[in-house]
Design an enzyme around this catalytic site. Sequence first.
Site, PDB file in Angstrom:
ATOM      1  N   ARG A  12      47.104  45.568  46.199  1.00 43.21           N
ATOM      2  CA  ARG A  12      47.985  44.392  47.004  1.00 43.21           C
ATOM      3  C   ARG A  12      47.552  43.062  46.488  1.00 43.21           C
ATOM      4  O   ARG A  12      46.228  42.840  46.812  1.00 43.21           O
ATOM      5  CB  ARG A  12      47.923  44.709  48.536  1.00 43.21           C
ATOM      6  CG  ARG A  12      48.860  44.044  49.146  1.00 43.21           C
ATOM      7  CD  ARG A  12      49.290  44.939  50.558  1.00 43.21           C
ATOM      8  NE  ARG A  12      48.067  45.210  51.208  1.00 43.21           N
ATOM      9  CZ  ARG A  12      47.861  44.566  52.397  1.00 43.21           C
ATOM     10  NH1 ARG A  12      48.485  43.461  52.755  1.00 43.21           N
ATOM     11  NH2 ARG A  12      46.644  44.871  52.936  1.00 43.21           N
ATOM     12  N   ASN A  15      46.731  36.448  46.290  1.00 45.17           N
ATOM     13  CA  ASN A  15      47.156  35.181  45.626  1.00 45.17           C
ATOM     14  C   ASN A  15      47.517  35.247  44.251  1.00 45.17           C
ATOM     15  O   ASN A  15      46.874  35.539  43.437  1.00 45.17           O
ATOM     16  CB  ASN A  15      45.795  34.181  45.729  1.00 45.17           C
ATOM     17  CG  ASN A  15      45.985  32.848  45.235  1.00 45.17           C
ATOM     18  OD1 ASN A  15      46.967  32.824  44.420  1.00 45.17           O
ATOM     19  ND2 ASN A  15      45.366  32.183  45.643  1.00 45.17           N
ATOM     20  N   THR A  18      46.005  32.990  41.269  1.00 44.35           N
ATOM     21  CA  THR A  18      44.546  33.182  41.198  1.00 44.35           C
ATOM     22  C   THR A  18      44.596  34.678  40.495  1.00 44.35           C
ATOM     23  O   THR A  18      43.558  34.929  39.444  1.00 44.35           O
ATOM     24  CB  THR A  18      43.830  33.499  42.280  1.00 44.35           C
ATOM     25  OG1 THR A  18      44.162  31.811  42.925  1.00 44.35           O
ATOM     26  CG2 THR A  18      42.258  33.669  42.046  1.00 44.35           C
ATOM     27  N   GLN A  22      42.937  35.296  36.718  1.00 50.47           N
ATOM     28  CA  GLN A  22      41.951  36.468  36.506  1.00 50.47           C
ATOM     29  C   GLN A  22      42.271  37.306  35.279  1.00 50.47           C
ATOM     30  O   GLN A  22      41.307  37.526  34.371  1.00 50.47           O
ATOM     31  CB  GLN A  22      41.775  37.244  37.743  1.00 50.47           C
ATOM     32  CG  GLN A  22      41.035  37.099  38.758  1.00 50.47           C
ATOM     33  CD  GLN A  22      39.548  37.005  38.731  1.00 50.47           C
ATOM     34  OE1 GLN A  22      39.007  36.121  38.009  1.00 50.47           O
ATOM     35  NE2 GLN A  22      38.853  38.049  38.837  1.00 50.47           N
ATOM     36  N   GLY A  80      39.111  43.689  44.746  1.00 49.08           N
ATOM     37  CA  GLY A  80      39.005  42.618  43.732  1.00 49.08           C
ATOM     38  C   GLY A  80      39.384  43.082  42.539  1.00 49.08           C
ATOM     39  O   GLY A  80      39.423  44.159  42.076  1.00 49.08           O
ATOM     40  N   GLY A  82      38.459  41.384  39.665  1.00 43.12           N
ATOM     41  CA  GLY A  82      37.401  41.332  38.710  1.00 43.12           C
ATOM     42  C   GLY A  82      37.813  41.034  37.198  1.00 43.12           C
ATOM     43  O   GLY A  82      38.953  40.272  37.030  1.00 43.12           O
ATOM     44  N   GLU A  83      37.410  41.637  36.173  1.00 43.18           N
ATOM     45  CA  GLU A  83      37.585  41.428  34.815  1.00 43.18           C
ATOM     46  C   GLU A  83      38.216  42.658  34.407  1.00 43.18           C
ATOM     47  O   GLU A  83      38.129  43.035  33.111  1.00 43.18           O
ATOM     48  CB  GLU A  83      36.459  40.948  34.152  1.00 43.18           C
ATOM     49  CG  GLU A  83      35.925  39.843  34.392  1.00 43.18           C
ATOM     50  CD  GLU A  83      34.476  39.436  33.761  1.00 43.18           C
ATOM     51  OE1 GLU A  83      34.135  40.037  32.978  1.00 43.18           O
ATOM     52  OE2 GLU A  83      33.939  38.562  34.338  1.00 43.18           O
TER      53      GLU A  83
END
Lengths: 123, 169
Positions: A12, A15, A18, A22, A80, A82-83
Amino acid sequence: IVQLHAAVYAGRVVNQLTAALQNEGSMIMGLGSALFEELVYDDGQPLTTNLSDYLIPSFLDLPVTLSHELLECPGAEVHGLGETALPPVPAAIGNAVARAIGACLTELPLTPERVFRALRATR
Amino acid sequence: MGQVARLTVNGEDHQLSVHCDETLLETLRDRLGLTSVRETCGIGICGTCTVLVDGRPLSSCVLLTRLADGAQVTTLEGLAGPNGALHPVQEAFLAQQAFQCSYCTPGMILSVVALLTENPTPTPEEAAAYLTGNLCRCGSYLRILAAVQDAARRLQLRRNPQTNSCSPG
Protein backbone atom coordinates in the site's frame (compact mmCIF):
# COMPACT_ATOMS: atom_id res chain seq x y z
CA ILE A 1 19.54 1.05 -23.05
CA VAL A 2 16.51 2.07 -25.05
CA GLN A 3 13.69 1.06 -22.73
CA LEU A 4 13.77 0.02 -19.10
CA HIS A 5 10.64 -0.88 -17.19
CA ALA A 6 10.10 -2.27 -13.70
CA ALA A 7 6.94 -3.45 -11.99
CA VAL A 8 7.40 -3.47 -8.24
CA TYR A 9 5.06 -4.85 -5.62
CA ALA A 10 4.51 -1.99 -3.19
CA GLY A 11 1.76 -3.22 -0.84
CA ARG A 12 0.00 0.00 0.00
CA VAL A 13 1.67 3.20 -1.20
CA VAL A 14 1.57 6.07 1.27
CA ASN A 15 3.57 8.66 -0.68
CA GLN A 16 3.35 8.22 -4.46
CA LEU A 17 6.14 10.64 -5.35
CA THR A 18 8.64 9.27 -2.87
CA ALA A 19 7.83 5.71 -3.90
CA ALA A 20 8.36 6.65 -7.55
CA LEU A 21 11.70 8.20 -6.65
CA GLN A 22 12.70 5.00 -4.86
CA ASN A 23 11.92 2.96 -7.96
CA GLU A 24 13.66 5.33 -10.36
CA GLY A 25 16.72 5.57 -8.18
CA SER A 26 16.91 1.82 -7.72
CA MET A 27 16.63 1.19 -11.46
CA ILE A 28 19.39 3.67 -12.19
CA MET A 29 21.58 2.07 -9.53
CA GLY A 30 20.83 -1.30 -11.15
CA LEU A 31 21.95 0.15 -14.49
CA GLY A 32 25.23 1.09 -12.89
CA SER A 33 25.85 -2.36 -11.47
CA ALA A 34 24.86 -3.94 -14.79
CA LEU A 35 27.00 -1.83 -17.07
CA PHE A 36 29.66 0.23 -15.29
CA GLU A 37 30.40 -0.49 -11.67
CA GLU A 38 33.29 -2.76 -10.83
CA LEU A 39 35.71 -2.93 -7.92
CA VAL A 40 39.05 -3.93 -9.36
CA TYR A 41 41.86 -5.28 -7.21
CA ASP A 42 45.45 -6.06 -8.03
CA ASP A 43 47.11 -8.31 -5.45
CA GLY A 44 44.78 -7.01 -2.76
CA GLN A 45 45.29 -3.36 -3.72
CA PRO A 46 42.14 -1.60 -4.86
CA LEU A 47 42.58 0.11 -8.21
CA THR A 48 39.12 1.68 -8.51
CA THR A 49 39.45 4.15 -5.68
CA ASN A 50 37.61 7.20 -6.94
CA LEU A 51 34.76 8.17 -9.20
CA SER A 52 37.20 8.54 -12.06
CA ASP A 53 37.59 4.74 -12.07
CA TYR A 54 34.46 3.48 -10.35
CA LEU A 55 31.87 4.75 -12.80
CA ILE A 56 28.34 5.47 -11.63
CA PRO A 57 25.49 6.44 -13.96
CA SER A 58 25.27 10.06 -15.02
CA PHE A 59 22.49 11.93 -16.81
CA LEU A 60 23.72 10.73 -20.18
CA ASP A 61 23.48 7.07 -19.14
CA LEU A 62 19.72 7.21 -18.64
CA PRO A 63 17.68 4.91 -20.86
CA VAL A 64 15.69 6.63 -23.60
CA THR A 65 12.57 5.64 -21.66
CA LEU A 66 12.55 4.62 -18.04
CA SER A 67 9.19 3.68 -16.60
CA HIS A 68 7.87 1.73 -13.66
CA GLU A 69 4.70 0.55 -11.98
CA LEU A 70 3.88 0.44 -8.30
CA LEU A 71 1.69 -2.65 -7.86
CA GLU A 72 -0.66 -2.20 -4.95
CA CYS A 73 -3.03 -4.68 -3.34
CA PRO A 74 -6.12 -3.52 -1.43
CA GLY A 75 -5.76 -4.25 2.26
CA ALA A 76 -2.04 -4.89 1.97
CA GLU A 77 0.25 -3.68 4.68
CA VAL A 78 2.43 -0.64 4.38
CA HIS A 79 6.03 -1.80 4.02
CA GLY A 80 9.33 -0.41 2.91
CA LEU A 81 10.01 -0.28 -0.79
CA GLY A 82 13.76 -0.16 -0.41
CA GLU A 83 15.75 -0.91 -3.53
CA THR A 84 13.45 -3.67 -4.75
CA ALA A 85 13.74 -2.56 -8.38
CA LEU A 86 17.54 -2.80 -8.36
CA PRO A 87 18.51 -6.52 -8.54
CA PRO A 88 16.31 -7.46 -11.51
CA VAL A 89 17.88 -4.76 -13.68
CA PRO A 90 21.24 -6.49 -14.29
CA ALA A 91 19.33 -9.74 -14.81
CA ALA A 92 17.04 -8.15 -17.39
CA ILE A 93 19.91 -6.46 -19.22
CA GLY A 94 21.95 -9.67 -19.06
CA ASN A 95 19.05 -11.58 -20.60
CA ALA A 96 18.64 -8.94 -23.30
CA VAL A 97 22.33 -9.21 -24.17
CA ALA A 98 22.19 -13.00 -24.14
CA ARG A 99 19.24 -12.93 -26.51
CA ALA A 100 21.02 -10.48 -28.78
CA ILE A 101 24.35 -12.28 -29.01
CA GLY A 102 23.33 -15.89 -28.36
CA ALA A 103 25.63 -16.31 -25.38
CA CYS A 104 25.18 -15.85 -21.63
CA LEU A 105 27.46 -13.63 -19.63
CA THR A 106 27.85 -14.57 -16.02
CA GLU A 107 29.96 -11.68 -14.78
CA LEU A 108 29.00 -8.11 -13.98
CA PRO A 109 29.41 -5.49 -15.22
CA LEU A 110 28.60 -6.33 -18.81
CA THR A 111 31.57 -4.48 -20.22
CA PRO A 112 32.18 -4.26 -23.96
CA GLU A 113 35.21 -6.53 -23.52
CA ARG A 114 33.13 -9.24 -21.82
CA VAL A 115 30.43 -9.02 -24.48
CA PHE A 116 33.08 -9.27 -27.20
CA ARG A 117 34.70 -12.32 -25.63
CA ALA A 118 31.32 -14.01 -25.18
CA LEU A 119 30.47 -13.29 -28.82
CA ARG A 120 33.77 -14.76 -29.99
CA ALA A 121 33.28 -17.85 -27.85
CA THR A 122 30.02 -18.65 -29.67
CA ARG A 123 31.86 -19.16 -32.95
CA MET B 1 52.61 31.81 4.83
CA GLY B 2 49.51 33.46 3.43
CA GLN B 3 48.63 35.25 0.26
CA VAL B 4 45.75 37.63 -0.10
CA ALA B 5 42.61 36.67 -1.97
CA ARG B 6 39.74 39.10 -2.40
CA LEU B 7 36.40 37.35 -2.96
CA THR B 8 32.81 38.48 -3.00
CA VAL B 9 30.87 35.53 -1.67
CA ASN B 10 27.06 35.69 -1.84
CA GLY B 11 27.30 39.45 -2.05
CA GLU B 12 29.69 39.88 0.87
CA ASP B 13 33.23 41.09 0.33
CA HIS B 14 36.03 39.15 1.94
CA GLN B 15 39.73 39.78 2.09
CA LEU B 16 41.38 36.55 3.12
CA SER B 17 44.88 35.40 3.81
CA VAL B 18 45.04 31.96 2.20
CA HIS B 19 47.67 29.28 1.69
CA CYS B 20 48.83 29.04 -1.90
CA ASP B 21 47.42 25.49 -2.12
CA GLU B 22 44.10 26.27 -0.46
CA THR B 23 41.14 25.31 -2.61
CA LEU B 24 37.99 27.35 -2.97
CA LEU B 25 36.11 24.42 -1.41
CA GLU B 26 38.23 24.66 1.73
CA THR B 27 37.86 28.42 1.89
CA LEU B 28 34.09 28.41 1.44
CA ARG B 29 33.31 25.44 3.65
CA ASP B 30 35.96 25.46 6.37
CA ARG B 31 36.89 29.12 6.57
CA LEU B 32 33.57 30.81 5.78
CA GLY B 33 31.29 28.10 7.17
CA LEU B 34 29.25 27.67 3.97
CA THR B 35 28.50 24.02 4.50
CA SER B 36 26.33 23.61 1.41
CA VAL B 37 29.64 23.34 -0.46
CA ARG B 38 30.50 19.66 -0.09
CA GLU B 39 33.29 17.36 -1.21
CA THR B 40 32.90 13.93 -2.72
CA CYS B 41 35.58 12.92 -5.21
CA GLY B 42 37.99 15.79 -4.58
CA ILE B 43 39.23 15.60 -8.18
CA GLY B 44 36.71 17.69 -10.06
CA ILE B 45 34.71 14.79 -11.49
CA CYS B 46 31.45 14.45 -9.56
CA GLY B 47 30.19 18.05 -9.38
CA THR B 48 29.13 17.88 -5.72
CA CYS B 49 31.34 20.88 -4.88
CA THR B 50 29.98 23.01 -7.73
CA VAL B 51 29.81 26.74 -7.03
CA LEU B 52 29.20 29.66 -9.39
CA VAL B 53 32.32 31.74 -10.03
CA ASP B 54 31.36 34.86 -11.96
CA GLY B 55 28.24 32.94 -12.95
CA ARG B 56 30.11 29.89 -14.25
CA PRO B 57 29.63 26.50 -12.56
CA LEU B 58 33.04 25.25 -11.44
CA SER B 59 34.30 22.43 -9.24
CA SER B 60 35.54 24.26 -6.16
CA CYS B 61 37.69 21.30 -5.07
CA VAL B 62 40.15 21.86 -7.89
CA LEU B 63 40.11 25.66 -7.97
CA LEU B 64 42.83 27.36 -5.95
CA THR B 65 41.34 30.24 -3.97
CA ARG B 66 44.33 32.40 -4.87
CA LEU B 67 43.35 32.00 -8.54
CA ALA B 68 39.76 33.08 -7.80
CA ASP B 69 41.02 36.44 -6.57
CA GLY B 70 38.56 39.17 -7.55
CA ALA B 71 35.70 36.82 -8.40
CA GLN B 72 32.03 36.85 -7.45
CA VAL B 73 31.22 33.50 -5.90
CA THR B 74 27.72 32.17 -5.35
CA THR B 75 26.89 29.18 -3.17
CA LEU B 76 23.46 27.74 -2.40
CA GLU B 77 23.27 29.98 0.67
CA GLY B 78 23.37 32.98 -1.65
CA LEU B 79 20.46 31.99 -3.87
CA ALA B 80 17.57 32.94 -1.63
CA GLY B 81 16.30 36.52 -1.75
CA PRO B 82 17.04 39.11 0.92
CA ASN B 83 13.78 38.30 2.73
CA GLY B 84 14.54 34.59 2.62
CA ALA B 85 12.35 33.92 -0.41
CA LEU B 86 13.55 30.84 -2.24
CA HIS B 87 15.01 31.11 -5.72
CA PRO B 88 12.67 29.74 -8.42
CA VAL B 89 15.08 26.86 -9.05
CA GLN B 90 14.94 25.95 -5.35
CA GLU B 91 11.13 26.13 -5.45
CA ALA B 92 11.09 23.88 -8.51
CA PHE B 93 13.34 21.31 -6.82
CA LEU B 94 10.98 21.20 -3.86
CA ALA B 95 7.83 21.07 -5.98
CA GLN B 96 9.22 18.22 -8.09
CA GLN B 97 10.96 16.49 -5.17
CA ALA B 98 14.13 16.42 -7.24
CA PHE B 99 16.32 14.81 -4.58
CA GLN B 100 16.58 11.85 -2.23
CA CYS B 101 19.55 12.12 0.11
CA SER B 102 20.17 15.65 -1.24
CA TYR B 103 23.96 15.40 -1.02
CA CYS B 104 24.33 16.37 -4.69
CA THR B 105 21.55 18.95 -4.49
CA PRO B 106 23.46 22.18 -3.74
CA GLY B 107 25.82 21.63 -6.69
CA MET B 108 22.93 20.44 -8.85
CA ILE B 109 20.80 23.51 -8.12
CA LEU B 110 23.69 25.86 -8.90
CA SER B 111 24.36 24.05 -12.18
CA VAL B 112 20.67 24.36 -13.08
CA VAL B 113 20.82 28.09 -12.30
CA ALA B 114 23.77 28.40 -14.68
CA LEU B 115 22.02 26.24 -17.31
CA LEU B 116 18.86 28.37 -17.28
CA THR B 117 20.91 31.56 -17.45
CA GLU B 118 22.63 30.26 -20.59
CA ASN B 119 19.60 28.54 -22.08
CA PRO B 120 16.23 29.59 -20.65
CA THR B 121 14.32 26.92 -22.56
CA PRO B 122 16.42 23.74 -22.63
CA THR B 123 15.07 20.49 -23.99
CA PRO B 124 15.47 17.51 -21.63
CA GLU B 125 18.36 16.35 -23.83
CA GLU B 126 20.10 19.72 -23.59
CA ALA B 127 19.57 19.81 -19.84
CA ALA B 128 20.93 16.27 -19.41
CA ALA B 129 24.02 17.10 -21.46
CA TYR B 130 24.67 20.31 -19.51
CA LEU B 131 24.22 18.59 -16.13
CA THR B 132 26.32 15.50 -16.94
CA GLY B 133 29.06 16.77 -14.66
CA ASN B 134 26.77 16.55 -11.63
CA LEU B 135 26.46 12.96 -10.47
CA CYS B 136 23.55 11.77 -8.35
CA ARG B 137 24.12 8.38 -6.75
CA CYS B 138 20.50 8.14 -5.61
CA GLY B 139 19.33 8.37 -9.21
CA SER B 140 17.04 11.40 -8.91
CA TYR B 141 17.90 12.36 -12.50
CA LEU B 142 14.37 12.14 -13.88
CA ARG B 143 12.96 14.33 -11.13
CA ILE B 144 15.82 16.79 -11.64
CA LEU B 145 14.95 17.05 -15.33
CA ALA B 146 11.34 17.70 -14.31
CA ALA B 147 12.60 20.40 -11.94
CA VAL B 148 14.56 22.01 -14.79
CA GLN B 149 11.35 22.33 -16.85
CA ASP B 150 9.43 23.59 -13.81
CA ALA B 151 12.15 26.14 -12.99
CA ALA B 152 12.28 27.31 -16.60
CA ARG B 153 8.54 28.02 -16.41
CA ARG B 154 8.86 29.82 -13.08
CA LEU B 155 11.70 32.00 -14.37
CA GLN B 156 9.75 32.72 -17.56
CA LEU B 157 6.75 33.82 -15.47
CA ARG B 158 9.02 36.04 -13.42
CA ARG B 159 10.34 37.72 -16.53
CA ASN B 160 6.89 38.15 -18.09
CA PRO B 161 4.32 38.27 -15.30
CA GLN B 162 1.53 39.42 -17.65
CA THR B 163 1.89 36.69 -20.23
CA ASN B 164 0.85 33.37 -18.83
CA SER B 165 0.80 30.09 -20.72
CA CYS B 166 -2.30 28.96 -18.79
CA SER B 167 -5.47 29.50 -20.79
CA PRO B 168 -8.18 31.46 -18.96
CA GLY B 169 -11.39 29.87 -17.61
